[in-house]
Structure formats: C-alpha cells, structure tokens
Design a protein around this motif. Sequence first.
Motif, PDB file in Angstrom:
ATOM      1  N   UNK A 106      18.371  38.333  63.808  1.00  0.00           N
ATOM      2  CA  UNK A 106      18.017  37.748  65.099  1.00  0.00           C
ATOM      3  C   UNK A 106      19.158  36.853  65.561  1.00  0.00           C
ATOM      4  N   UNK A 107      19.518  36.966  66.833  1.00  0.00           N
ATOM      5  CA  UNK A 107      20.603  36.131  67.328  1.00  0.00           C
ATOM      6  C   UNK A 107      20.815  36.305  68.810  1.00  0.00           C
ATOM      7  N   UNK A 108      22.077  36.176  69.217  1.00  0.00           N
ATOM      8  CA  UNK A 108      22.420  36.312  70.628  1.00  0.00           C
ATOM      9  C   UNK A 108      23.665  37.169  70.775  1.00  0.00           C
ATOM     10  N   UNK A 109      23.757  37.800  71.945  1.00  0.00           N
ATOM     11  CA  UNK A 109      24.917  38.653  72.240  1.00  0.00           C
ATOM     12  C   UNK A 109      25.265  38.473  73.708  1.00  0.00           C
ATOM     13  N   UNK A 110      26.415  37.858  73.915  1.00  0.00           N
ATOM     14  CA  UNK A 110      26.876  37.563  75.279  1.00  0.00           C
ATOM     15  C   UNK A 110      25.815  36.817  76.080  1.00  0.00           C
ATOM     16  N   UNK A 111      25.207  35.824  75.419  1.00  0.00           N
ATOM     17  CA  UNK A 111      24.241  34.957  76.085  1.00  0.00           C
ATOM     18  C   UNK A 111      22.824  35.466  76.125  1.00  0.00           C
ATOM     19  N   UNK A 112      22.589  36.662  75.645  1.00  0.00           N
ATOM     20  CA  UNK A 112      21.243  37.238  75.651  1.00  0.00           C
ATOM     21  C   UNK A 112      20.666  37.271  74.239  1.00  0.00           C
ATOM     22  N   UNK A 113      19.363  36.989  74.114  1.00  0.00           N
ATOM     23  CA  UNK A 113      18.691  37.075  72.821  1.00  0.00           C
ATOM     24  C   UNK A 113      18.595  38.533  72.390  1.00  0.00           C
ATOM     25  N   UNK A 114      18.948  38.804  71.140  1.00  0.00           N
ATOM     26  CA  UNK A 114      18.939  40.178  70.628  1.00  0.00           C
ATOM     27  C   UNK A 114      18.435  40.180  69.191  1.00  0.00           C
ATOM     28  N   UNK A 115      18.090  41.366  68.712  1.00  0.00           N
ATOM     29  CA  UNK A 115      17.735  41.552  67.304  1.00  0.00           C
ATOM     30  C   UNK A 115      18.257  42.904  66.849  1.00  0.00           C
ATOM     31  N   UNK A 116      18.407  43.051  65.555  1.00  0.00           N
ATOM     32  CA  UNK A 116      18.917  44.297  64.987  1.00  0.00           C
ATOM     33  C   UNK A 116      18.170  44.559  63.692  1.00  0.00           C
ATOM     34  N   UNK A 117      17.574  45.751  63.575  1.00  0.00           N
ATOM     35  CA  UNK A 117      16.810  46.120  62.386  1.00  0.00           C
ATOM     36  C   UNK A 117      17.629  47.044  61.491  1.00  0.00           C
ATOM     37  N   UNK A 118      17.534  46.800  60.190  1.00  0.00           N
ATOM     38  CA  UNK A 118      18.281  47.578  59.224  1.00  0.00           C
ATOM     39  C   UNK A 118      17.566  47.521  57.878  1.00  0.00           C
ATOM     40  N   UNK A 119      17.980  48.369  56.959  1.00  0.00           N
ATOM     41  CA  UNK A 119      17.366  48.357  55.626  1.00  0.00           C
ATOM     42  C   UNK A 119      18.046  47.356  54.702  1.00  0.00           C
ATOM     43  N   UNK A 120      19.381  47.303  54.767  1.00  0.00           N
ATOM     44  CA  UNK A 120      20.170  46.438  53.895  1.00  0.00           C
ATOM     45  C   UNK A 120      21.279  45.776  54.693  1.00  0.00           C
ATOM     46  N   UNK A 121      21.723  44.625  54.236  1.00  0.00           N
ATOM     47  CA  UNK A 121      22.860  43.937  54.834  1.00  0.00           C
ATOM     48  C   UNK A 121      23.888  43.664  53.747  1.00  0.00           C
ATOM     49  N   UNK A 122      25.140  43.966  54.040  1.00  0.00           N
ATOM     50  CA  UNK A 122      26.245  43.576  53.158  1.00  0.00           C
ATOM     51  C   UNK A 122      26.985  42.446  53.852  1.00  0.00           C
ATOM     52  N   UNK A 123      26.992  41.281  53.233  1.00  0.00           N
ATOM     53  CA  UNK A 123      27.684  40.130  53.799  1.00  0.00           C
ATOM     54  C   UNK A 123      29.155  40.149  53.422  1.00  0.00           C
TER      55      UNK A 123
END
Length: 439
Positions: free
Chosen positions: A303-320
């Motif tokens: 969950x976050x923002x992208x160019x001033x707009x609230x956005x979300x992104x769904x995924x199975x795994x995250x690699x930091x």
Amino acid sequence: MTLQDLTSRAAISDDHTSLPVLIIGAGPIGLAAAANLLERGIDFTVIEAGDLPASAIRLWGHTRLFSPWRHLIDPVSRRLLESSGWRAPADESRAPTGTEMVDGYLAPLARIEGIRSRIRYGARVVAVTRQGMDRTRSAGREKAPFVVRLETGDGETLELAGRAVIDASGTYGTPNPLSSSGLDPAGVTEVSDLVLHALPDVRGADRARFAGRHTTVVGAGHSAANTLIALAALAESEPGTRVTWLIRNAAAVRVSPSADDELADRARLGFRVEQLVDDGAVERIDSFEISAVRRRGDGIRLIGSRRGEAVSHDTDLVVGATGFRPDLTMLREVRLQLDDIVEAPVRLAPLIDPNLHSCGTVAPHGVDELRHPEPGFFLVGMKSYGRAPTFLLATGYEQVRSVVAWLDGDVRAATVVQLTLPATGVCSTDFGSGSGCCA
C-alpha cells in the motif's frame, strides 16, 4: 577461559599494546586485515558470527560478482597464499560467483597458518567499549584497552580485550526497509514470512518457493537486477510464474545500461533487465512509494502512493532488494564521528557520496579518512561506507593496509595511499557483505 579471566588479564596489563587487535568479521576485508597484521607480526583475533569464513557471501554464493578475479584478491593475502603453495585462478579476467570466490580464495586464506588459529567462529559481537569507560568518560581513555563483548552459539557471554578494534562486519544483515521513509512499513511484522532478503537462490535452493507464483522485487540496484533475471528465467520453465519490478523513482538509474562501464558483467545486467521489461517478461512499476503492507489471503498487499495518488499492489512474495545500512547498535559506547547523511566517517563521506561518485571515482583513502574520536577504532569495508552504495573490494583492501600500517607505527606507509579502480559509470552495490555487487 572465563569472562572474569579475560577481564582480569586486561586489567593487570601495564601496556595494552601487547594485547591483540580485534577484528570483527571474517569476510574478505576482515581476512585481509588479518593477513596484513600477520605479515607485520602483530597479534590479532578475528571474531566471526558464522561457523565458516565469509558466511555472508555464502548466502548469495550463487550470484556472480561484477569484478574479475584480478580486482578481488588482496595483495598481501596473495603473497601469503602463494607462499603456502596456493595458485591464483588461471583466468583472472573472469568474474567468479560468490561461492567460487569463497572456495578459491577466502576459505584457503582463512586456513593459512597464523590466521586459522586466530579466528573465533560462532561468536556474535554485541557491544564494543573501553574497559571501565562509558562514552562520557575522558580521563585516561586512550590508555584503557578496548573490550568487545560477544555471545557464543551456546548462549555464553564473553569479553575480549584488545589494543585496537577493526570493525569489518559489513552490512548484509541489516537491509534497508521497504518503505521510502527509511522506516519499516506499517504491518511488516505480520507478513515477515512473505518478505525475503535480497538475492534468494531463485533457480536453485529456493526454486520451489518461487515456481508458479507472483514475485515482486522492490529495489532499483544490481541485486534487484540479478533476482529479476533469475525469476524471468524460472518463468520460462515454470507455468504461472510472474515477475514484477517495483521502484520508488521514475527510473532505475543505477541499473540502467552504461556503455562507459569497464565492469562488463555489470553493464550486461542493465541491458538484460531492460530487454526483459521491453519483452514483457518483467512488469515494471515506477514511482511507487510503499507506506504499509497487509496480508491478503496467501499473499501480500503493498500500500502506498504513486505520483500523488493512493495505490496498492497485490503479489504472492516480495524480495526486498533495497540496499543496506550499517548496524551501529553495538557501537553505542564508542566515540564515533559519522556523517549525518550517509553514516560514514566524516572525512570519508565527501569522497563516497553516491550523488557525486561511482565506484570507480572514489579517491584512494586510508587511516586519515577512517579515524574517529576513539583512537584505535576503525570501521572498514562496506560498513565504513554507511549507506553509500559505491564500495569496491579493492578499496577495502587499501583501507586495511593503511590502518594496519598505522597500528604498526609506520606512518609513512599508512598515509601514502594508492588505488587504481575501473571506470564504472553509475554504481550500486546492494550487497552488505563487504564485497558488494561492485566487488
């Protein structure tokens, strides 16, 4: 020997210069420091948290380094190894994997007589101080020996006394958070099982975890590029495998292809990732600033923002793959003088500022730039660079050569620093092992 024995022996020592130099970390820079001390006849002890030398590099050993062998071998270590019958790799223009570097160079170096017996494995340093001196006490401070507190694998706590401390522990164990604010995103503890450390072995030991799943790689450096390439290759043979690349800036400048990069293997990484994006094998989402994470079914929602707009992104795994920072908690009782921005020694910081320098444009530096208000204490290797991602192994080798010369009273050798580095264009390490992508 008990903690009381060690402390008592330090207390009755009239001349703490007779105590060993304490080296934290048995990675490439820590072992190079040991080799330099051995060559100069100075006693030392290496304290290594892992059970084997170069334990951090072993975690990403499947990954190929950028630098060829000729830039990866410390000159003093080479002399010691060759005198024992060791032979350098036949083709020193080739870049090895991390495992090849450990097996072909670092493990043999750790077995050298005079080094092997001085490495204490399975011991994690938790604090460094001066004997009887917290950081507020000044009278007689320089005459007090250093004390390094460590915890062993069986739960025992010990303290070792030393005349000086060389902290070469690297930064691989302290990755930067996913959040652009520098803090862990809200909710991250709830999904810790779905957020993986940089450089997993996608096509080897960790293959089953990624096959047939959607993985999002967060980060704009070369460790991210390595993982993206591996995931794209996995997707060709494992149906259902999807790859997303999420970056917080408008462009991944540090991994962009550069014709000026003399490290050819790294330059090729940039071209390969760009091609994967163009071909649709990797979906790239730019300008995404993460603020929170949530569990969503069997997966994770960013969950976050992208160019001033609230956005979300769904995924199975995250690699930091967001880079690393130094762990300074064990140094609270040591008087450090660090730059406010990159957390490197203040005299070194202007030389390594990633806004101004690449790996190849960092000036030679040594004891003068690495000094702190605490005489005899030195941060070296990747940890000395703080948050700056511009470290090369060759730079670390020159650091410890200079520091050890100073400890030996050889001021001339300590202050004359020389270093020839490849021209590299942009640079990002994203490895905190002390070797880095730029190694």
